[in-house]
Enzyme design. Sequence first.
Site, short mmCIF file in Angstrom:
data_model
loop_
_atom_site.label_atom_id
_atom_site.label_comp_id
_atom_site.label_asym_id
_atom_site.label_seq_id
_atom_site.Cartn_x
_atom_site.Cartn_y
_atom_site.Cartn_z
N PRO A 27 24.79 22.01 18.27
CA PRO A 27 23.92 21.72 18.45
C PRO A 27 23.11 22.93 19.51
O PRO A 27 21.98 22.74 20.23
CB PRO A 27 24.71 20.89 19.86
N GLU A 80 14.58 25.51 8.54
CA GLU A 80 14.71 26.51 8.29
C GLU A 80 13.93 28.24 8.49
O GLU A 80 13.15 28.99 8.28
CB GLU A 80 13.90 27.21 6.57
N GLY A 127 -12.12 8.43 13.00
CA GLY A 127 -11.57 7.45 13.14
C GLY A 127 -10.30 6.66 11.63
O GLY A 127 -9.23 6.62 12.16
N LEU A 150 24.52 24.68 8.35
CA LEU A 150 24.42 26.03 9.58
C LEU A 150 23.85 25.49 10.84
O LEU A 150 24.48 26.34 11.52
CB LEU A 150 23.25 27.10 9.22
N THR A 151 23.05 25.13 11.02
CA THR A 151 23.06 24.59 12.69
C THR A 151 24.05 23.46 12.86
O THR A 151 24.89 23.49 12.66
CB THR A 151 21.35 23.49 12.39
N ARG A 160 12.88 29.67 2.16
CA ARG A 160 11.76 29.36 3.15
C ARG A 160 10.41 29.43 1.97
O ARG A 160 9.64 29.04 2.35
CB ARG A 160 11.76 31.14 3.64
N THR A 169 11.72 28.37 12.36
CA THR A 169 10.72 28.05 13.52
C THR A 169 9.71 29.49 12.48
O THR A 169 10.17 30.78 12.53
CB THR A 169 10.81 28.55 14.96
N SER A 170 8.28 29.00 13.31
CA SER A 170 7.26 29.83 12.71
C SER A 170 8.09 31.39 13.76
O SER A 170 7.49 33.23 12.77
CB SER A 170 6.23 29.74 13.47
N ILE A 229 -12.40 15.41 9.92
CA ILE A 229 -13.61 15.49 9.13
C ILE A 229 -13.27 13.18 8.53
O ILE A 229 -14.16 12.74 8.18
CB ILE A 229 -13.21 15.58 7.32
#
Length: 379
Positions: free
Chosen positions: A128, A363, A340, A125-126, A243, A365-366, A337
């Site tokens: 540029p 799919e 390093g 679908l997407t 989604r 963005t937020s 947690i």
Amino acid sequence: MKFELTEEQRLIQAMVKEFAEKEVAPVAAENDRLHRFPEDLIPKMAELNLLGVPFPEEYGGAGADNISYAIVVEELSRVDASVGVIVSAHTSLGTWPIYKFGTPEQKEKYLRKLVTGEMLAAFALTEPGAGTDAAAGKTTAVLEGDEWILNGSKIFITNGGYADVYIVTAMTDPTKGTKGISAFIVDKDSPGFSVGEKEHKLGIKASSTTPLYFSNCRIPKENLLGKAGEGFKIAMQTLDGGRIGVAAQALGIAQGAFEAAVKYSKERVQFDKPISAQQAIQWMIADMSVEIDASRLLVYRAAWNKDQGLPYSKEAAMAKLFAAETSGRVATKAIQIHGGYGYTENYPVERAFRDAKITEIYEGTSEVQRMVIAGSVLR
Ligand code: CAA
């Protein structure tokens, strides 16, 4: 209301967990490092019917529900989010629209092979210039005799180059806006179709993400999916299900990072005791645990709605939004947690941290999920 899995869902969960641990986890870090698509896992997953979970047995599917499907994507993503998205894009984005909107002939030709994993699918679908504004695509399709001629390009296509079949949207009537967009089934061998170079990504490096090119690409007239002009709605409905898959992927990433962090916190000794004895660590673990549980409830609820034939667009958007943002927060805390060590490639939380980010982007963005949720609430 029941909060427990059915017997069938538990069996599928146990089966996929074992597969993920035995077959996927041992090669995950290396595939990530080498940007290597796990081609050898496809037939193994096909054998277990993991590429056709929510489709009827008459097409060769597992005949399971969408909660089981979410569990499959979750468990795979728990050890390797790249494998999770390969399955999710194949199932929700590439195969489902043929199952839902395909003609009997299209189902005969493609569905069985997709569901059984003989073929892999993708969704395009997407473009540029058409990301969040999915209706702004410039790819065109013109009917000439018995063939559609496609021209244009797509970008960021999951499973690009490995898929045998692509669901592609293209403008067939520019005067009609979203109602001028149609959807097509494009075989990888169609004349005029080509796949570009793989993207070099921050995460999910073992999955393939490529552009697609259509240069007077000819496909048979009968490869129109649904009716002309229905392509945008087909894409939006497909993404509603997709989604749920991405939400399950995010949930799996979070769960994997969480388990690693809990384990490490019990083993790592500082100030003569495991760091899990420190309240600072306990609070992080408590917050991670709550957010993962909340994500799981949202993901399974969205899948349940789909199984019940209830609306699930808003529910899927909520699940994806929350699970995606949770995966980012959980992976960040999991690294914290680990200190390093967590910042090195020697521990899986580094990969989880990189993989989590994409779940807030693809799919929808937020921000798109918030648009969908607000649109539904305010309608
Ligand atoms: N189900 C059915 N129909 C829907 C729908 C849905 N979920 N959403 C919208 N529609 C319909 C609307 O009802 C409307 O129809 P009418 O004109 O008959 O009323 C029509 O589609 C147009 O809707 P909108 O006016 O709301 O459309 P819009 O242009 O404003 O776009 C949007 C809305 C939510 C922003 C949408 O463009 C969108 O979801 N954008 C994000 C796209 C996206 O998720 N892209 C990811 C691609 S896949 C991927 O990431 C790659 C991969 O391989 C993983």
